[in-house]
Motif scaffolding. Structure first.
Motif, PDB file in Angstrom:
ATOM      1  N   VAL A 109       0.854  -1.185   0.000  1.00  0.00           N
ATOM      2  CA  VAL A 109       0.000   0.000   0.000  1.00  0.00           C
ATOM      3  C   VAL A 109       0.892   1.238   0.000  1.00  0.00           C
ATOM      4  O   VAL A 109       2.005   1.212   0.508  1.00  0.00           O
ATOM      5  N   LEU A 110       0.391   2.314  -0.578  1.00  0.00           N
ATOM      6  CA  LEU A 110       1.092   3.589  -0.548  1.00  0.00           C
ATOM      7  C   LEU A 110       0.753   4.292   0.752  1.00  0.00           C
ATOM      8  O   LEU A 110      -0.415   4.458   1.096  1.00  0.00           O
ATOM      9  N   ASP A 111       1.785   4.685   1.500  1.00  0.00           N
ATOM     10  CA  ASP A 111       1.596   5.386   2.765  1.00  0.00           C
ATOM     11  C   ASP A 111       0.858   6.698   2.512  1.00  0.00           C
ATOM     12  O   ASP A 111       1.176   7.439   1.589  1.00  0.00           O
ATOM     13  N   SER A 112      -0.120   7.009   3.324  1.00  0.00           N
ATOM     14  CA  SER A 112      -0.934   8.205   3.119  1.00  0.00           C
ATOM     15  C   SER A 112      -0.276   9.477   3.642  1.00  0.00           C
ATOM     16  O   SER A 112      -0.782  10.565   3.446  1.00  0.00           O
ATOM     17  N   LYS A 113       0.846   9.376   4.293  1.00  0.00           N
ATOM     18  CA  LYS A 113       1.518  10.553   4.849  1.00  0.00           C
ATOM     19  C   LYS A 113       2.503  11.119   3.837  1.00  0.00           C
ATOM     20  O   LYS A 113       3.705  11.014   3.985  1.00  0.00           O
ATOM     21  N   ALA A 114       1.967  11.730   2.794  1.00  0.00           N
ATOM     22  CA  ALA A 114       2.807  12.333   1.764  1.00  0.00           C
ATOM     23  C   ALA A 114       3.396  13.643   2.275  1.00  0.00           C
ATOM     24  O   ALA A 114       2.789  14.335   3.086  1.00  0.00           O
ATOM     25  N   ARG A 115       4.565  13.992   1.783  1.00  0.00           N
ATOM     26  CA  ARG A 115       5.207  15.237   2.199  1.00  0.00           C
ATOM     27  C   ARG A 115       4.619  16.445   1.475  1.00  0.00           C
ATOM     28  O   ARG A 115       4.684  17.547   1.942  1.00  0.00           O
ATOM     29  N   ARG A 116       4.101  16.201   0.280  1.00  0.00           N
ATOM     30  CA  ARG A 116       3.489  17.281  -0.492  1.00  0.00           C
ATOM     31  C   ARG A 116       2.095  16.850  -0.912  1.00  0.00           C
ATOM     32  O   ARG A 116       1.807  15.675  -1.032  1.00  0.00           O
ATOM     33  N   LEU A 117       1.237  17.828  -1.144  1.00  0.00           N
ATOM     34  CA  LEU A 117      -0.114  17.500  -1.567  1.00  0.00           C
ATOM     35  C   LEU A 117      -0.152  17.025  -3.019  1.00  0.00           C
ATOM     36  O   LEU A 117      -0.889  16.114  -3.358  1.00  0.00           O
ATOM     37  N   TRP A 118       0.650  17.672  -3.898  1.00  0.00           N
ATOM     38  CA  TRP A 118       0.633  17.255  -5.305  1.00  0.00           C
ATOM     39  C   TRP A 118       2.023  17.342  -5.877  1.00  0.00           C
ATOM     40  O   TRP A 118       2.677  18.357  -5.661  1.00  0.00           O
ATOM     41  N   PRO A 119       2.589  16.417  -6.591  1.00  0.00           N
ATOM     42  CA  PRO A 119       2.022  15.076  -6.768  1.00  0.00           C
ATOM     43  C   PRO A 119       2.123  14.283  -5.480  1.00  0.00           C
ATOM     44  O   PRO A 119       3.066  14.443  -4.731  1.00  0.00           O
ATOM     45  N   ARG A 120       1.160  13.474  -5.257  1.00  0.00           N
ATOM     46  CA  ARG A 120       1.078  12.707  -4.016  1.00  0.00           C
ATOM     47  C   ARG A 120       2.167  11.636  -4.011  1.00  0.00           C
ATOM     48  O   ARG A 120       2.156  10.732  -4.830  1.00  0.00           O
ATOM     49  N   ARG A 121       3.059  11.751  -3.071  1.00  0.00           N
ATOM     50  CA  ARG A 121       4.128  10.757  -2.939  1.00  0.00           C
ATOM     51  C   ARG A 121       4.197  10.308  -1.494  1.00  0.00           C
ATOM     52  O   ARG A 121       4.015  11.093  -0.583  1.00  0.00           O
ATOM     53  N   GLY A 122       4.492   9.085  -1.323  1.00  0.00           N
ATOM     54  CA  GLY A 122       4.646   8.529   0.012  1.00  0.00           C
ATOM     55  C   GLY A 122       5.496   7.279  -0.076  1.00  0.00           C
ATOM     56  O   GLY A 122       6.017   6.933  -1.130  1.00  0.00           O
TER      57      GLY A 122
END
Length: 120
Positions: free
Chosen positions: A44-57
């Motif tokens: 699963v991709l972690d939902s705690k992304a550092r930026r809103l867009w592009p969503r990265r985790g």
């Protein structure tokens, strides 16, 4: 009436570990099938992304590893995972690279080493 899952009685998930694992195609043909095999997993991709867009985790993987009665614990990145009486462990890790798992006996002897592949 609500339904549920099932399987053959000779492969009960909570039964004690056998001396030799039942024959079944392994996800890792190079693994010593009577000693260790994988029985599924995912990621699963972690939902705690550092930026809103592009969503990265972080990508978080897990694999279910089943071992026979000879195995005492698994070693992953220096972590010792004690194998419960039923012989199934869930190994989790972050990243998209394979994870090496050493399979050890009660006296510390290494029986096998398996590369767990990440979910794709």
């Amino acid at each position: 009436m609500l339904g549920g899952g099932g399987g053959p009685l000779d492969d009960d998930a909570l039964d004690h570990r056998p001396a030799v694992l039942p024959s079944r195609p392994s996800a890792h043909p190079e693994a010593n099938a009577p000693v260790v095999r994988t029985e599924g997993g995912g990621g699963v991709l972690d939902s705690k992304a550092r930026r809103l867009w592009p969503r990265r985790g972080r990508w978080i993987n897990y694999r279910v590893v089943r071992v026979n009665a000879e195995v005492s614990h698994l070693v992953v990145d220096g972590r010792h995972i004690e194998v419960p009486w039923h012989g199934r462990c869930v190994v989790g890790w972050a990243g998209r690279r394979p994870k090496e798992v050493a399979v050890l006996t009660h006296d510390g002897r290494q029986l096998d080493q398996v590369a767990l592949m990440p979910a794709r």
